[in-house]
Design a protein around this motif. Sequence first.
Motif, PDB file in Angstrom:
ATOM      1  N   CYS A 156       1.204  -1.266   0.008  1.00  0.00           N
ATOM      2  CA  CYS A 156       0.163  -0.157  -0.053  1.00  0.00           C
ATOM      3  C   CYS A 156       1.007   1.185  -0.009  1.00  0.00           C
ATOM      4  O   CYS A 156       1.527   1.514   0.767  1.00  0.00           O
ATOM      5  N   VAL A 157       0.521   2.301  -1.279  1.00  0.00           N
ATOM      6  CA  VAL A 157       1.002   3.150  -0.799  1.00  0.00           C
ATOM      7  C   VAL A 157      -0.007   4.477  -0.667  1.00  0.00           C
ATOM      8  O   VAL A 157      -0.609   4.474  -1.658  1.00  0.00           O
ATOM      9  N   ASP A 158       1.145   5.650  -0.110  1.00  0.00           N
ATOM     10  CA  ASP A 158       0.194   6.918   0.024  1.00  0.00           C
ATOM     11  C   ASP A 158       0.122   7.165  -0.973  1.00  0.00           C
ATOM     12  O   ASP A 158       0.930   8.002  -1.940  1.00  0.00           O
ATOM     13  N   ARG A 159      -0.767   7.667  -1.599  1.00  0.00           N
ATOM     14  CA  ARG A 159      -1.374   8.447  -2.592  1.00  0.00           C
ATOM     15  C   ARG A 159      -1.133   9.792  -2.255  1.00  0.00           C
ATOM     16  O   ARG A 159      -0.513  10.550  -3.784  1.00  0.00           O
ATOM     17  N   LYS A 160      -0.889  10.727  -2.083  1.00  0.00           N
ATOM     18  CA  LYS A 160      -0.722  12.111  -1.757  1.00  0.00           C
ATOM     19  C   LYS A 160       0.835  12.287  -1.822  1.00  0.00           C
ATOM     20  O   LYS A 160       2.064  12.639  -2.701  1.00  0.00           O
ATOM     21  N   SER A 161       1.776  11.096  -1.110  1.00  0.00           N
ATOM     22  CA  SER A 161       3.510  11.114  -0.495  1.00  0.00           C
ATOM     23  C   SER A 161       4.077  10.303  -1.787  1.00  0.00           C
ATOM     24  O   SER A 161       5.196  10.083  -2.143  1.00  0.00           O
ATOM     25  N   GLY A 162       3.249   9.159  -1.631  1.00  0.00           N
ATOM     26  CA  GLY A 162       4.071   7.756  -2.334  1.00  0.00           C
ATOM     27  C   GLY A 162       4.724   7.401  -1.879  1.00  0.00           C
ATOM     28  O   GLY A 162       5.627   6.246  -2.062  1.00  0.00           O
ATOM     29  N   LYS A 163       4.711   7.387  -0.596  1.00  0.00           N
ATOM     30  CA  LYS A 163       5.643   6.564   0.847  1.00  0.00           C
ATOM     31  C   LYS A 163       4.586   5.657   1.056  1.00  0.00           C
ATOM     32  O   LYS A 163       3.264   5.687   0.742  1.00  0.00           O
ATOM     33  N   VAL A 164       5.625   3.776   1.465  1.00  0.00           N
ATOM     34  CA  VAL A 164       5.092   2.972   1.445  1.00  0.00           C
ATOM     35  C   VAL A 164       4.328   2.659   3.036  1.00  0.00           C
ATOM     36  O   VAL A 164       5.194   3.379   4.049  1.00  0.00           O
ATOM     37  N   LEU A 165       2.686   2.272   3.061  1.00  0.00           N
ATOM     38  CA  LEU A 165       2.251   2.378   3.826  1.00  0.00           C
ATOM     39  C   LEU A 165       2.361   1.137   4.750  1.00  0.00           C
ATOM     40  O   LEU A 165       1.743   0.900   5.936  1.00  0.00           O
ATOM     41  N   HIS A 166       2.310   0.390   3.320  1.00  0.00           N
ATOM     42  CA  HIS A 166       1.782  -1.772   4.328  1.00  0.00           C
ATOM     43  C   HIS A 166       2.629  -2.290   3.787  1.00  0.00           C
ATOM     44  O   HIS A 166       3.119  -2.339   2.415  1.00  0.00           O
ATOM     45  N   ASP A 167       2.818  -3.397   3.811  1.00  0.00           N
ATOM     46  CA  ASP A 167       4.172  -4.164   2.808  1.00  0.00           C
ATOM     47  C   ASP A 167       3.623  -5.354   3.257  1.00  0.00           C
ATOM     48  O   ASP A 167       4.735  -5.956   4.291  1.00  0.00           O
ATOM     49  N   THR A 168       2.391  -6.053   3.562  1.00  0.00           N
ATOM     50  CA  THR A 168       2.387  -6.920   3.795  1.00  0.00           C
ATOM     51  C   THR A 168       2.495  -8.411   3.385  1.00  0.00           C
ATOM     52  O   THR A 168       2.345  -8.453   1.848  1.00  0.00           O
ATOM     53  N   LYS A 169       3.401  -9.329   4.336  1.00  0.00           N
ATOM     54  CA  LYS A 169       3.396 -10.720   3.623  1.00  0.00           C
ATOM     55  C   LYS A 169       2.382 -11.453   3.653  1.00  0.00           C
ATOM     56  O   LYS A 169       1.966 -12.055   4.865  1.00  0.00           O
ATOM     57  N   LEU A 170       2.109 -11.850   2.195  1.00  0.00           N
ATOM     58  CA  LEU A 170       0.604 -12.604   2.857  1.00  0.00           C
ATOM     59  C   LEU A 170       0.572 -14.006   2.740  1.00  0.00           C
ATOM     60  O   LEU A 170       0.063 -15.104   3.606  1.00  0.00           O
ATOM     61  N   HIS A 171       1.914 -14.785   1.901  1.00  0.00           N
ATOM     62  CA  HIS A 171       1.900 -15.456   2.113  1.00  0.00           C
ATOM     63  C   HIS A 171       3.417 -16.663   1.730  1.00  0.00           C
ATOM     64  O   HIS A 171       4.215 -15.984   1.177  1.00  0.00           O
ATOM     65  N   THR A 172       3.836 -17.844   2.090  1.00  0.00           N
ATOM     66  CA  THR A 172       4.951 -18.263   1.219  1.00  0.00           C
ATOM     67  C   THR A 172       4.647 -19.513   0.799  1.00  0.00           C
ATOM     68  O   THR A 172       4.557 -20.824   1.527  1.00  0.00           O
ATOM     69  N   ASP A 173       4.950 -20.130  -0.702  1.00  0.00           N
ATOM     70  CA  ASP A 173       4.882 -20.924  -1.033  1.00  0.00           C
ATOM     71  C   ASP A 173       6.648 -21.694  -1.343  1.00  0.00           C
ATOM     72  O   ASP A 173       7.262 -21.084  -2.171  1.00  0.00           O
ATOM     73  N   GLN A 174       7.221 -23.021  -0.612  1.00  0.00           N
ATOM     74  CA  GLN A 174       7.984 -23.812  -0.432  1.00  0.00           C
ATOM     75  C   GLN A 174       7.858 -24.655  -1.725  1.00  0.00           C
ATOM     76  O   GLN A 174       8.612 -25.070  -2.568  1.00  0.00           O
ATOM     77  N   LYS A 175       7.109 -24.770  -2.472  1.00  0.00           N
ATOM     78  CA  LYS A 175       6.981 -25.766  -3.391  1.00  0.00           C
ATOM     79  C   LYS A 175       6.028 -25.061  -4.607  1.00  0.00           C
ATOM     80  O   LYS A 175       5.136 -25.407  -4.958  1.00  0.00           O
ATOM     81  N   PRO A 176       6.614 -23.559  -5.644  1.00  0.00           N
ATOM     82  CA  PRO A 176       6.389 -23.137  -6.037  1.00  0.00           C
ATOM     83  C   PRO A 176       5.552 -23.996  -7.664  1.00  0.00           C
ATOM     84  O   PRO A 176       6.597 -24.562  -8.007  1.00  0.00           O
TER      85      PRO A 176
END
Length: 433
Positions: free
Chosen positions: A106-126
């Motif tokens: 998620c990036v702030d619309r006004k400034s471009g600053k990263v607000l959230h960088d959420t790791k959702l999942h790890t796939d060890q056998k992609p």
Amino acid sequence: MRTRLLLAAFSLFTCPQLYGADSWPGFRGPTADGHATSKNAPTKWSEKENVAWKTAIHGKGWSSPVVLGDQVWVTTADEVLDPNPKPVKGGPPANPVKEVNYFAVCVDRKSGKVLHDTKLHTDQKPQYCHPFNSFASPTPFIEGDRLYAHFGSPGTFCVDTGTGKVLWERTDLKCDHFRGAASSPVVYGDLLYLVLDGADFQFVTALDKRTGKTVWTTDRKIKYSTDNGDYKKAYGTPALFAVGGQPWLVCPSAECTMAYDPKTGAELWRLTHGGMNGAARPVMANGLMYLTSGHTGKLLAVKPEGLSGPVSKDAVAWQLAKNVSTRPSLLVAGDRLFMISDNGIASCVETATGKVVWSERLDGEFSSSPVLAGGNVYFCNQIGKTFVVRADADSYTLVTENRLDGGFMASPAMAGDELFLRTKTHLYAIGKK
């Protein structure tokens, strides 16, 4: 009769009043057809001109930006390479990736600053993903305080947009994408619609968006002309229409396009047109529904009245088989239909007849879908150029040609008078600082 059928994609389903001109909630915007309402959309920019901000996005992802309020979201994936990849007999090439980590940014619309960088999942056998594709190609969908991030078989995740925390997840909806996923999720009412067209299984499913639980699942049941799974996969995003009071969830696939009842998943009709790797999203305008057949290269204009069961050839008002889009979706503006072929030939055709008004070769190759804003069509290519072309001219009329570093695989997003462009490495806000 046809006047009553002038229903654009999502016209009855996305509740436009919830989104409006200052948002871009999903793939191809509030009306799901690439239309933006901006009257003052930017037409000229470069790395040094009219860039409000530029933010690096880690990993690799071809998903398009979505915008709501002061937030801009994209998905991405970090790949961990395997130094000694081993091929699987009878399967795709040796997988060079041994682990994938999936993120919602998620990036702030006004400034471009990263607000959230959420790791959702790890796939060890992609699964294997073709280098041309990415592990994060499906565009997410945003509404209210929730983001729905979908990566195909690896998983679907609901994220709280305020905190960045995962509210629910589904990692059990499996198919073999064979070359990677690309179909984007669709939301209407309380349901989240997903299409998983793999080399082994092909199905459409609806989840309760509040809990992630399955409401219905429908097997595609396509009688393919080959047993080669590579010809069975597809990448199309569903479109919602209403004709004669009947809602349709229209889902392209390899060889066929089908419509389902959005509430139950019951099949309403299917049009067999051949083709593979279908990706372009259908659109409805001027009393006709427009769709493509994927790699057989056909554009079909279908009469929606009375469609039921197997669709006969008589339902096709006209078709075109030259310079047709495979990856980029179609765009209708007034009585003109615009498309860009994968190899860069832009075409404008009459929506009523399919007659070509003009055709022009642009530079480079294209995967990004065009958008319409301020009377102009925006075509973005894979080497970072955007061609802004007049939509109402009787011949190819270039307004501006713009260039950014990197290339475009993602489609543009337009919210208010701001243009959001994602290259292979960065997210840009184009407009006044």
